[in-house]
Design a protein around this motif. Structure first.
Motif, PDB file in Angstrom:
ATOM      1  N   ASN A   1     -41.312   2.108  82.548  1.00 25.77           N
ATOM      2  CA  ASN A   1     -42.672   1.979  82.034  1.00 25.77           C
ATOM      3  C   ASN A   1     -42.674   2.471  80.602  1.00 25.77           C
ATOM      4  OD1 ASN A   1     -45.342   2.463  81.230  1.00 25.77           O
ATOM      5  ND2 ASN A   1     -45.973   2.510  83.362  1.00 25.77           N
ATOM      6  N   PRO A   2     -42.984   1.575  79.654  1.00 27.71           N
ATOM      7  CA  PRO A   2     -42.890   1.961  78.241  1.00 27.71           C
ATOM      8  C   PRO A   2     -43.723   3.194  77.898  1.00 27.71           C
ATOM      9  CG  PRO A   2     -43.357  -0.392  78.473  1.00 27.71           C
ATOM     10  CD  PRO A   2     -43.443   0.204  79.842  1.00 27.71           C
ATOM     11  N   LEU A   3     -44.716   3.507  78.722  1.00 19.48           N
ATOM     12  CA  LEU A   3     -45.555   4.662  78.413  1.00 19.48           C
ATOM     13  C   LEU A   3     -44.842   5.981  78.631  1.00 19.48           C
ATOM     14  CD1 LEU A   3     -49.032   3.797  79.856  1.00 19.48           C
ATOM     15  CD2 LEU A   3     -48.217   3.673  77.516  1.00 19.48           C
ATOM     16  N   VAL A   4     -44.012   6.033  79.643  1.00 18.95           N
ATOM     17  CA  VAL A   4     -43.404   7.320  79.979  1.00 18.95           C
ATOM     18  C   VAL A   4     -41.887   7.301  79.859  1.00 18.95           C
ATOM     19  CG1 VAL A   4     -45.251   8.106  81.492  1.00 18.95           C
ATOM     20  CG2 VAL A   4     -43.448   6.705  82.444  1.00 18.95           C
ATOM     21  N   ASP A   5     -41.301   6.114  79.768  1.00 17.34           N
ATOM     22  CA  ASP A   5     -39.846   6.019  79.752  1.00 17.34           C
ATOM     23  C   ASP A   5     -39.341   5.482  78.417  1.00 17.34           C
ATOM     24  OD1 ASP A   5     -39.717   6.712  82.479  1.00 17.34           O
ATOM     25  OD2 ASP A   5     -40.027   4.619  83.075  1.00 17.34           O
ATOM     26  N   ARG A   6     -38.097   5.820  78.130  1.00 22.70           N
ATOM     27  CA  ARG A   6     -37.388   5.119  77.062  1.00 22.70           C
ATOM     28  C   ARG A   6     -36.079   4.645  77.655  1.00 22.70           C
ATOM     29  NH1 ARG A   6     -33.841   8.333  74.249  1.00 22.70           N
ATOM     30  NH2 ARG A   6     -33.495  10.302  75.320  1.00 22.70           N
ATOM     31  N   TRP A   7     -35.456   3.632  77.038  1.00 22.64           N
ATOM     32  CA  TRP A   7     -34.245   3.086  77.629  1.00 22.64           C
ATOM     33  C   TRP A   7     -33.286   2.612  76.560  1.00 22.64           C
ATOM     34  CZ3 TRP A   7     -39.093   0.916  78.159  1.00 22.64           C
ATOM     35  CH2 TRP A   7     -39.331  -0.264  77.467  1.00 22.64           C
ATOM     36  N   ALA A   8     -32.052   2.395  76.995  1.00 19.90           N
ATOM     37  CA  ALA A   8     -31.034   1.878  76.089  1.00 19.90           C
ATOM     38  C   ALA A   8     -30.205   0.865  76.845  1.00 19.90           C
ATOM     39  CB  ALA A   8     -30.148   3.019  75.592  1.00 19.90           C
ATOM     40  N   PHE A   9     -29.720  -0.136  76.150  1.00 21.37           N
ATOM     41  CA  PHE A   9     -28.792  -1.085  76.761  1.00 21.37           C
ATOM     42  C   PHE A   9     -27.418  -0.513  76.520  1.00 21.37           C
ATOM     43  CE2 PHE A   9     -32.537  -3.445  75.353  1.00 21.37           C
ATOM     44  CZ  PHE A   9     -33.030  -3.752  76.610  1.00 21.37           C
ATOM     45  N   GLY A  10     -26.816   0.007  77.578  1.00 26.05           N
ATOM     46  CA  GLY A  10     -25.612   0.810  77.412  1.00 26.05           C
ATOM     47  C   GLY A  10     -26.006   2.259  77.602  1.00 26.05           C
ATOM     48  N   GLU A  11     -25.349   3.160  76.878  1.00 24.35           N
ATOM     49  CA  GLU A  11     -25.569   4.579  77.152  1.00 24.35           C
ATOM     50  C   GLU A  11     -26.703   5.166  76.343  1.00 24.35           C
ATOM     51  OE1 GLU A  11     -21.940   6.673  76.882  1.00 24.35           O
ATOM     52  OE2 GLU A  11     -21.071   5.615  78.597  1.00 24.35           O
ATOM     53  N   ILE A  12     -27.502   5.971  77.017  1.00 23.12           N
ATOM     54  CA  ILE A  12     -28.659   6.580  76.372  1.00 23.12           C
ATOM     55  C   ILE A  12     -28.323   8.017  75.995  1.00 23.12           C
ATOM     56  CG2 ILE A  12     -29.752   7.527  78.451  1.00 23.12           C
ATOM     57  CD1 ILE A  12     -32.411   6.313  77.333  1.00 23.12           C
ATOM     58  N   GLN A  13     -28.932   8.515  74.934  1.00 17.72           N
ATOM     59  CA  GLN A  13     -28.747   9.917  74.537  1.00 17.72           C
ATOM     60  C   GLN A  13     -29.980  10.707  74.976  1.00 17.72           C
ATOM     61  OE1 GLN A  13     -25.919  11.196  73.065  1.00 17.72           O
ATOM     62  NE2 GLN A  13     -25.136   9.133  73.501  1.00 17.72           N
ATOM     63  N   PRO A  14     -29.770  11.873  75.580  1.00 13.45           N
ATOM     64  CA  PRO A  14     -30.943  12.648  76.019  1.00 13.45           C
ATOM     65  C   PRO A  14     -31.671  13.251  74.820  1.00 13.45           C
ATOM     66  CG  PRO A  14     -28.950  13.919  76.324  1.00 13.45           C
ATOM     67  CD  PRO A  14     -28.511  12.575  75.836  1.00 13.45           C
ATOM     68  N   LEU A  15     -32.966  13.386  74.934  1.00 17.96           N
ATOM     69  CA  LEU A  15     -33.777  14.070  73.935  1.00 17.96           C
ATOM     70  C   LEU A  15     -34.590  15.116  74.673  1.00 17.96           C
ATOM     71  CD1 LEU A  15     -35.340  11.081  71.944  1.00 17.96           C
ATOM     72  CD2 LEU A  15     -33.636  12.690  71.095  1.00 17.96           C
TER      73      LEU A  15
END
Lengths: 965, 253
Positions: free
Chosen positions: A138-152
């Motif tokens: 859900n774009p409101l609460v999530d972010r995503w990456a195609f491949g590996e995501i970096q935590p923030l």
């Protein structure tokens, strides 16, 4: 996974062959490799069925999956999803706690996410983007990456933005409106001027904290401006010629409150005053009931919206010092097969909304351990961009246990969850029309639920109540602390220091602390001598609390942050300074006009089949020459239609057995799948002799055509359903929930006035006091096409009735071959209060043991009702078309005040006499007889058709399941 | 005799169990985990230990996982002593999940690895099931007649990576309860008679001694006649009987 594949097909992504997901954990801290191994085995995986691998971030990837599938149409693709910083991550917090418990003290933070791996054809970046945005995240609460995501991880900024002081006093109209718009205050010019005038008189600037609080306190959501407004009504005929005009001085006072006052039932303990209506049926126990809506939040974040909708209404019940004993949910969605390209821009697909909402309802009720026993799921094109999510809760408390009189010097204590940025400005958000940008800008309005935190608060609260540790309690809902403390301190005032409030992370500014709608918080007024005892209770149940200050005695509310005064307002201005709203209503007396307007809007927008109407219109369809050749095929078609199909795959996801008191269950009968007209509950701890019945009615199909008639039908259906399971119609209270479009539109106001008038007249006729109500406006969506997409006028009536004898509850499924089946009707008594005699007679017949089964005749008419009774009992029936009746209308028409009853052998005469006496001989029509053979037969007028019960079951349960979320 | 009903944050069928145990002839006391943690040896005062259903810690990181971690961290010694004394222990639903994940079931002696994981259908389900008690060591279910009671869970599928797990459970007399179809025949993995896809239709497991029982279904919700009033033909009689046997055993030990 099946659901995901179905959703992918619905969105035209049939090329995906396989989809796998695994859990992702990002662990921050000083951790030795062997400690990570330990965490992997004990905390992050179940080694019996799962594998776990870990590596240090920044080190080379262990697999070749990185960024695969971003360009071109790869055969394999990876999407990784994490929550945005600042969005609550309760599982991450539990993981930190668990790591420490295991002795791995170096773990500081954990973020949880999901990794998806796909294989298939045509995985282009566009497809993956749609998949992530529409299905997985859900774009409101999530972010995503195609491949590996970096935590923030949330930033550790120690200080929030400083308080802003605005020179409101010198603003002109334009500047005032601009200010309202920019800060999304949802206040109109008259209201903004009232604020300006106050600051002129006070001779000082306004803080942002004050303005935000005024906006919340004066919001539609909190003060129900529309229901209290002065309404100028113009009734016109279809040529727009004025028929008459008049003024309604507060819809609430004129149509709602008067019902309860004039009925004056001694068992109504509290109506419209507290967070929930309270009745006292048996003398020893107070029963509270409240139904809320959470429509706007559910439209943009279905899981979170519905989840916190349930959580919120449970807190309403906690706010009257009661133990929650049941939840109810009535859900209205767009058709599940709505083509995606017909939806307005920015609107989630009805499938995704339905899936998320059902999961959200499931999650909160189940985890709190409250049975979900009654509800409805309605499909209608008018809800495609505006779903309705009604959440109800019933509570139980010893008589008179609720207290609400804080005293000067009592401490202001917040119990439960920590405060974060989640759910900022929810009250004003729900008081505005949505548009395509709403999802983005209202992001902070999304609320994240943590049912276990609320469960702990509940454990504390009930013991605190019994030990008399508090003098007042209320829940934190819309408007957060500003609203909860503001209301509790409206007479006395209070001194509040926000620095003492527990937060999820640092960096919240003063207005965010004061306005946050972070969930799971209650506010208590605790006398100083009881603070220590409350502290001990919180330790016992592992709950948190924060002492924010104390009540004054001069009505002034003073809020500080770190000693600095950020708000200083008198209760009189906060709670009485709001100018009264004036609204125009237009009622077109030729009823087809309003209906055609709404229908026109919905059908041109969605251009889809309208199953809701089809099912209901079946009744009024021309019946040929009185032939019944289509009986079987029409019945099967109706049984498999979205509004009639078996609700098992939705309702079984709710725990309806916890607390051990569910007598008439959502599904009963020998096959355990017969739907019941209402639930009967024995509240735990009350002895088991008596119970309560819970029912509901919502008829948007009628709202489109005749709002006043809709209200009558809703009251009738709610009463009918409760009486059908054994409730006493003379001890039955109802609740109203209005959902409408923009009240500034005179046609919407016209529909509201008509609905309220219908509710008033019907409730008086049926003798049912209204004990609580709620309204939700602005249920419309401004589409990319520039057109308004409003919902049909919608009224939910919920009923709670007294069941005097639990051993005499009634169910809907057939019991005994040879029993007679009869249609009993009271519609000829409407619109008079003689209808009460009809329902009293049904109730007395149940008490006297004359009936073996009772089922309400609703959507699909007598045919569907009898079919459900047959399926439920796994028995057949022989039906004869009464000689006096012509055409299919008789079998398929939906009727007010109509029930099918199975009369026990030997009681036929007594029952007939009883009904004739109460409602006249026309109340009874003989339909046929129950038979052991599992076949439904219909004969008469030269027609004979038979349908096997198995065939009915297949249509209703198997085909039906395919059209539901 | 007094039963200890352990209540973790998120436990929610504690009151249901207290009512049912009282009907079965026992006293019962709900004890918060945070209090018991301060003096774990207090467990020994009780005649029976019960871990009820609910969502301890919100099912974070897996149902029963974090409660199991608590059992291991704070109560390992106290619980082993209690089990070794032969007194009855009961874990229902979330309590069963915790007992399995803490290694108390099917018992650590032979290091058999089983777990309770997501239902085959992938979702929470609430429905009534029929249960039968095969021959086992279990003191709670010896010779118990078939009975009906509800399940309400999302992670109730008994699973193992060991191929011979089922055979070993059978040989060891660990299988205390199985799901059957409406006629009383083993469900044979068929949904919905077996609601979660458990291997061997297993609904409940006991330890080798037979005094520790864990089960996914909720007998405590099938003890009053009104609980089955709208379900003709579904008797919960054996549910109360199961609790009575535990109580009777506790009274003897």
């Amino acid at each position: 996974m099946e659901a995901l594949h179905a959703d992918m097909r619905a969105l035209g992504m049939g090329g995906v062959r396989s989809a796998h997901s695994c859990a992702l954990y990002f662990v921050d801290g000083k951790i030795a490799p062997e400690e990570m191994d330990l965490l992997g085995r004990f905390v992050f995986s179940d080694p019996v069925v799962e594998t776990c691998a870990w590596r240090v971030l920044g080190a080379p990837s262990e697999s070749g999956s990185k960024a695969a599938g971003v360009d071109g149409a790869a055969a394999r693709a990876v999407i990784e999803i994490l929550r945005k910083p600042g969005v609550a991550d309760p599982f991450g917090e539990e993981a930190v706690r668990a790591a420490h418990e295991l002795g791995v003290k170096g773990v500081e933070r954990v973020a949880t996410g999901t990794r998806w791996e796909f294989e298939g054809e045509g995985l282009t970046s566009a497809v993956l983007e749609t998949m992530a945005r529409r299905l997985l995240a859900n774009p409101l609460v999530d972010r995503w990456a195609f491949g590996e995501i970096q935590p923030l991880f949330p930033d550790e900024e120690a200080h929030g933005a400083p308080v802003v002081w605005l020179d409101v006093a010198s603003m002109d109209d334009e500047a005032l409106l601009a200010l309202s718009r920019e800060r999304r205050l949802a206040l109109d010019l008259v209201e903004m001027r009232a604020i300006r005038d106050w600051y002129r008189q006070a001779g000082r600037a306004a803080s942002d904290v004050e303005l935000e609080m005024l906006a919340q306190t004066w919001s539609e959501h909190c003060v129900h401006k529309t229901f209290k407004a002065l309404v100028h009504v113009r009734e016109v005929d279809r040529n727009s010629t004025l028929v008459r005009d008049y003024t309604v001085d507060s819809i609430f006072r004129t149509f709602i409150q008067t019902v309860t006052r004039s009925l004056d039932r001694p068992w109504v303990a509290s109506a419209f005053v507290d967070n929930a209506g309270i009745v006292n049926f048996d003398g020893a126990w107070d029963l509270s009931f409240k139904v809320e809506t959470h429509n706007h939040p559910s439209a943009v974040e279905p899981f979170g919206g519905a989840n916190t909708g349930v959580g919120g209404v449970i807190r309403d019940i906690m706010g009257v010092s009661a133990r929650p004993i049941a939840v109810t949910d009535v859900l209205c969605f767009g058709p599940q097969d709505t083509p995606a390209d017909l939806l307005p821009e920015g609107v989630l697909h009805p499938r995704l909304i339905a899936r998320g909402v059902v999961e959200g309802v499931e999650d909160y009720g189940n985890k709190m351990g409250i049975p979900n026993v009654n509800g409805a799921v309605v499909f209608h094109p008018g809800y495609a961009s505006n779903p309705l999510v009604y959440c109800g809760c019933v509570g139980l408390a010893p008589r008179g246990a609720h207290v609400h009189q804080p005293r000067p010097g009592d401490h202001v204590i917040v119990l439960g969850g920590r405060t974060g940025r989640d759910g900022i400005r929810g009250a004003t958000f729900s008081s505005m029309t949505m548009d395509a940008s709403t999802g983005e800008v209202a992001g902070a309005s999304v609320q994240i639920g943590e049912p276990i935190v609320q469960k702990r608060a509940l454990d504390v609260l009930l013991e605190a109540r019994d030990a008399k540790l508090y003098t007042a309690v209320t829940d934190c809902g819309a408007g957060g602390l500003s609203s909860a403390i503001g209301e509790m301190a409206s007479q006395l005032g209070a001194d509040i220091e926000l620095a003492g409030l527990g937060t999820k992370y640092p960096g919240l500014s003063a207005w965010e602390l004061w306005l946050s709608e972070a969930q799971e918080r209650m506010v208590l007024a605790v006398p100083p001598e009881h603070v220590a005892a409350l502290d001990a209770l919180c330790k016992k149940w592992a709950a948190e609390y924060w002492d924010l200050g104390s009540f004054r005695n001069d009505g002034r509310l003073v809020v500080r942050l770190g000693g600095e005064v950020v708000l200083d307002l008198p209760g009189t201005f906060l709670h009485e300074g709001l100018p009264r709203r004036q609204l125009e209503a237009r009622i077109v007396r030729d009823e087809s006009d309003l209906a055609s307007e709404v229908l026109d809007a919905t059908s041109t927008t969605f251009q889809v089949a309208q199953p809701a109407r089809a099912a209901v219109d079946a009744g009024s369809r021309p019946a040929g020459q009185g032939t019944h050749v289509q009986f079987a095929s029409r019945l099967l078609e109706l049984l498999a239609s979205p509004n009639i199909a078996s609700r098992e795959q939705i309702v079984r996801r709710y725990d309806h057995e916890v607390q051990g008191g569910t007598v008439v269950k959502p599904f009963a009968g020998p096959g355990g799948d017969a739907p019941q007209d209402a639930a009967v509950l024995v509240p735990q701890g009350t002895g088991g002799a008596w119970g309560i019945a819970l029912s509901n009615a919502i008829r948007p199909d009628k709202g489109e055509v005749d709002p006043c008639g809709m209200a009558w039908s809703c009251v009738d259906e709610a009463v009918r359903n409760a009486v059908a399971v054994g409730a006493d119609p003379d001890k039955l209270a109802i609740l109203d929930n209005f959902c409408m479009g923009n009240p500034n539109d005179p046609l919407v106001m016209g529909a509201l006035v008509e609905t309220a008038r219908g509710l008033h007249d019907a409730a008086l006729a049926y003798g049912t006091p209204i004990i609580s109500g709620k309204d939700s406006f602005y249920n419309e969506y401004l589409g990319g096409d520039g057109r308004r997409h409003a919902i049909p006028p919608s009224l939910l009536v919920s009923a709670m009735g007294f069941v005097p004898n639990v051993t005499k509850v009634m169910t809907s499924f057939l019991k005994q071959p040879g029993d007679l089946l009869m249609l009993v009707r009271g519609s000829h008594l409407l619109p008079t209060d003689r209808i009460r005699n009809f329902y009293r007679a049904i109730h007395q017949a149940i008490q006297a043991g004359e009936l073996a089964a009772v089922h309400d005749c609703a959507e699909g008419g007598a045919a569907v009702a009898v079919a459900e009774m047959c399926m439920g009992g796994r028995m057949g029936a022989v039906l004869e078309i009464p000689s006096s009746e012509e055409g299919d209308d008789f079998w398929f028409a939906d009727m007010d005040a109509a029930l099918i009853v199975e009369v026990r052998q030997g009681f036929e005469e007594r029952f007939e006499m009883r009904m004739a006496e109460a409602a006249g001989s026309e109340a009874l029509t003989l339909l046929g007889e129950v038979q052991r053979a599992p076949v439904l037969e219909i004969t008469g007028h030269g027609v004979r058709e038979t349908i096997a019960i198995d065939q009915l079951l297949t249509a209703w349960k198997v085909q039906g399941a395919e059209v539901l979320p | 005799m007094k039963a200890l009903v352990l209540k973790a944050p998120g436990t929610n069928r504690d009151r249901d169990l207290v009512e049912a145990l009282e009907l079965a002839g026992s006293q019962a006391e709900v004890v918060p985990l945070a209090i018991l943690r301060e003096a774990p040896e207090r467990i020994q005062k009780y005649g029976m230990v019960v871990v009820p259903g609910g969502f301890s810690y919100g099912d974070a990181l897996g149902a029963g996982k974090l409660l199991a971690l608590d059992l291991i961290t704070y109560f390992q010694e106290a619980m082993s002593d209690f089990v070794a004394s032969g007194r009855p222990v009961l874990g229902i639903c979330n309590g069963f999940q915790a007992l399995v994940k803490a290694g108390l079931l099917p018992g650590s002696a032979r290091s058999l690895q089983v777990t309770l994981t997501a239902n085959e259908k992938g979702r929470f389900e609430c429905r009534w099931v029929r249960l039968a008690a095969p021959a086992s060591h279990c003191i709670w279910t010896q010779g118990l007649e078939d009975f009906w009671c509800p399940v309400a869970h999302g992670e109730g599928r008994l699973a193992s990576f060991e191929n011979e797990a089922l055979a070993r459970l059978r040989e060891g007399g660990h299988i205390a309860l199985i799901y059957t179809n409406a006629d009383g025949q083993p469900a044979g993995g068929e949904y919905p008679a077996n609601p979660n896809g458990s291997i061997g239709d297993i609904a409940g497991l006991c330890n080798e001694q037979g005094n520790v029982l864990g089960l996914m279904p909720h007998p405590e919700n099938a003890v009053f006649s009104y609980q089955t009033a709208s379900l003709p033909g579904k008797s919960g009689k054996g549910a109360l009987e199961l609790l009575r046997r535990g109580v009777a055993f506790a009274l003897q030990s």
